[in-house]
Scaffold this active site. Sequence first.
Site, PDB file in Angstrom:
ATOM      1  N   SER A   1      38.674  38.204  52.963  1.00  0.00           N
ATOM      2  CA  SER A   1      39.083  38.457  51.587  1.00  0.00           C
ATOM      3  C   SER A   1      39.810  39.789  51.511  1.00  0.00           C
ATOM      4  O   SER A   1      39.904  40.514  52.498  1.00  0.00           O
ATOM      5  CB  SER A   1      37.858  38.478  50.670  1.00  0.00           C
ATOM      6  OG  SER A   1      37.181  39.707  50.852  1.00  0.00           O
ATOM      7  N   LYS A   2      40.266  40.094  50.308  1.00  0.00           N
ATOM      8  CA  LYS A   2      41.005  41.343  50.102  1.00  0.00           C
ATOM      9  C   LYS A   2      40.185  42.549  50.562  1.00  0.00           C
ATOM     10  O   LYS A   2      40.729  43.548  51.003  1.00  0.00           O
ATOM     11  CB  LYS A   2      41.355  41.499  48.620  1.00  0.00           C
ATOM     12  CG  LYS A   2      42.419  40.520  48.173  1.00  0.00           C
ATOM     13  CD  LYS A   2      43.336  41.147  47.127  1.00  0.00           C
ATOM     14  CE  LYS A   2      44.450  40.195  46.741  1.00  0.00           C
ATOM     15  NZ  LYS A   2      44.050  39.254  45.674  1.00  0.00           N
ATOM     16  N   ARG A   3      38.877  42.410  50.470  1.00  0.00           N
ATOM     17  CA  ARG A   3      38.012  43.527  50.856  1.00  0.00           C
ATOM     18  C   ARG A   3      38.119  43.854  52.343  1.00  0.00           C
ATOM     19  O   ARG A   3      37.747  44.918  52.793  1.00  0.00           O
ATOM     20  CB  ARG A   3      36.556  43.227  50.489  1.00  0.00           C
ATOM     21  CG  ARG A   3      36.160  43.840  49.155  1.00  0.00           C
ATOM     22  CD  ARG A   3      34.866  43.267  48.644  1.00  0.00           C
ATOM     23  NE  ARG A   3      35.088  41.950  48.056  1.00  0.00           N
ATOM     24  CZ  ARG A   3      34.399  40.873  48.352  1.00  0.00           C
ATOM     25  NH1 ARG A   3      33.441  40.926  49.233  1.00  0.00           N
ATOM     26  NH2 ARG A   3      34.683  39.718  47.767  1.00  0.00           N
TER      27      ARG A   3
ATOM     28  N   GLY B   1      40.672  44.437  53.876  1.00  0.00           N
ATOM     29  CA  GLY B   1      41.880  45.236  54.124  1.00  0.00           C
ATOM     30  C   GLY B   1      43.104  44.368  54.055  1.00  0.00           C
ATOM     31  O   GLY B   1      43.256  43.596  53.121  1.00  0.00           O
TER      32      GLY B   1
END
Length: 476
Positions: free
Chosen positions: A250-252, A254
Amino acid sequence: MKVRVRLAPSPTGTLHIGTARTAVFNWLFARHQGGQFLLRLEDTDKERSRPEFTANILEGLEWLGLRWDEEPVIQSERIAAHRTAIQELLDRGLAYRCYATETELEAMRAAQKANGQAPRYDNRHRALSSEQEAEFQAEGKTAVVRFRIDDAATIGWKDLVRGPMHWNGADLGGDMVIARRAAADEIGDPLYNLVVVVDDAAMEISHVIRGEDHIANTAKQLLLYEALGLPAPKFAHTPLILNSEGRKLSKRDGVTSISDFKTMGYTAKALANYMTLLGWSVPEGMDEQFTLEEASAVFGFDRVNKAGAKFDWDKLNWLNAQVLHGYTPDQLLEALEPLWNEAGWDLPNRDWSLALCELLAPSLTLLKDGVEQARPFFEEPPMEEDGLQQLRVDGAQAAINSLLNALNKAPWDGIDHEQAKQLLSDAAASAGVKKGVLMKSLRAALLGRLQGPDLITTWGLLARIGEDRSRLRRCL
Ligand code: GLU
């Protein structure tokens, strides 16, 4: 059967690696089958959809080499067809208006939770009498449209990746909302599962290839195909891309957006190659380095894995390095010139730039390494600790002095390497130092450090732009 597949991105964000990988599989399958790869922009979320995201998605796909056929379909332009389908379902009693308020629905879910039940809509407005309905309307209540899902229904399909799939109607969360809340005499905004079915059918999509997070949607969509009397496509659910902890990337985690990979210095070829390997294994005897074209010749769902695919930076870096090492100087210059221009550097001439590319290619992992490694050829580098130490070594100063003297008499034009070697031998001999001392000192003088590419070529490039003697001089 005419093979027509599609990618259906929502322009509510940049092109995500998961979507791009889905695009890769769609493209490969279409190519392999001699079919078409289409694009549909699912822009019905008006608040979150943005033209710049559409541009980013299209640019990313093109950059990766995933060219689509036909003009992209814009989902929001098809709303009339979506509403017609909803009206048809309402007319045939396969859908109905549900007047339950958000507060009522929340209370329903809270009660289910308290009883240890899974949350689901309890179909409470499925069979309203016309009096009840008239009453709700008189109260000015708004309504969503729900599609009836028979708890006893069984849904099955032969998934091209996962094999036979079975779902029970009872596990789909109750009657499904297909149009958002609106006044009771209107049809609100049509929702995902309904619009996808209507659009895929209109686009004559033969195979829906998408991530396995859509499996439950597929079950719902199959019920809608049946209700609307539309032929259902075949389905292939591809494994998700996982992070190092085994959770969906996911975006988390990076960098996940294709444009970011590009900025970081990945090549389209390596990234497309890597994305193909995320969930697909090459047939025996085939190299793991390939172009999309080469993969499309052998691509099939039989080699798509069911298990999630862990994202592996080392492998991507390795593939990228292989691509860059294989670039001709011309190819590398084409890729690096914009980055060098961005850095504000003037290229003396094409020959010189090509020679620099040839020198740097073998040591690049990312394209942007070609900026850092080229920097000392455009800007005088600072003297680093190891360079300084070398210049203090016994004989270093004498060696540099002797080389400078020779160059002052007859500057080296940077071309003939034999000549350069002779110059070094002579200068070392006349200073009475080992050739190695002079070579290391020369490197320190030119680059400010002891690491770097081939010394004679480095020197030659700097000599050709008249930068060698000044760098030697600053060391005395
Ligand atoms: N817009 C949906 C998504 O981006 C499309 C899913 C589908 O392929 O049906 O997830």
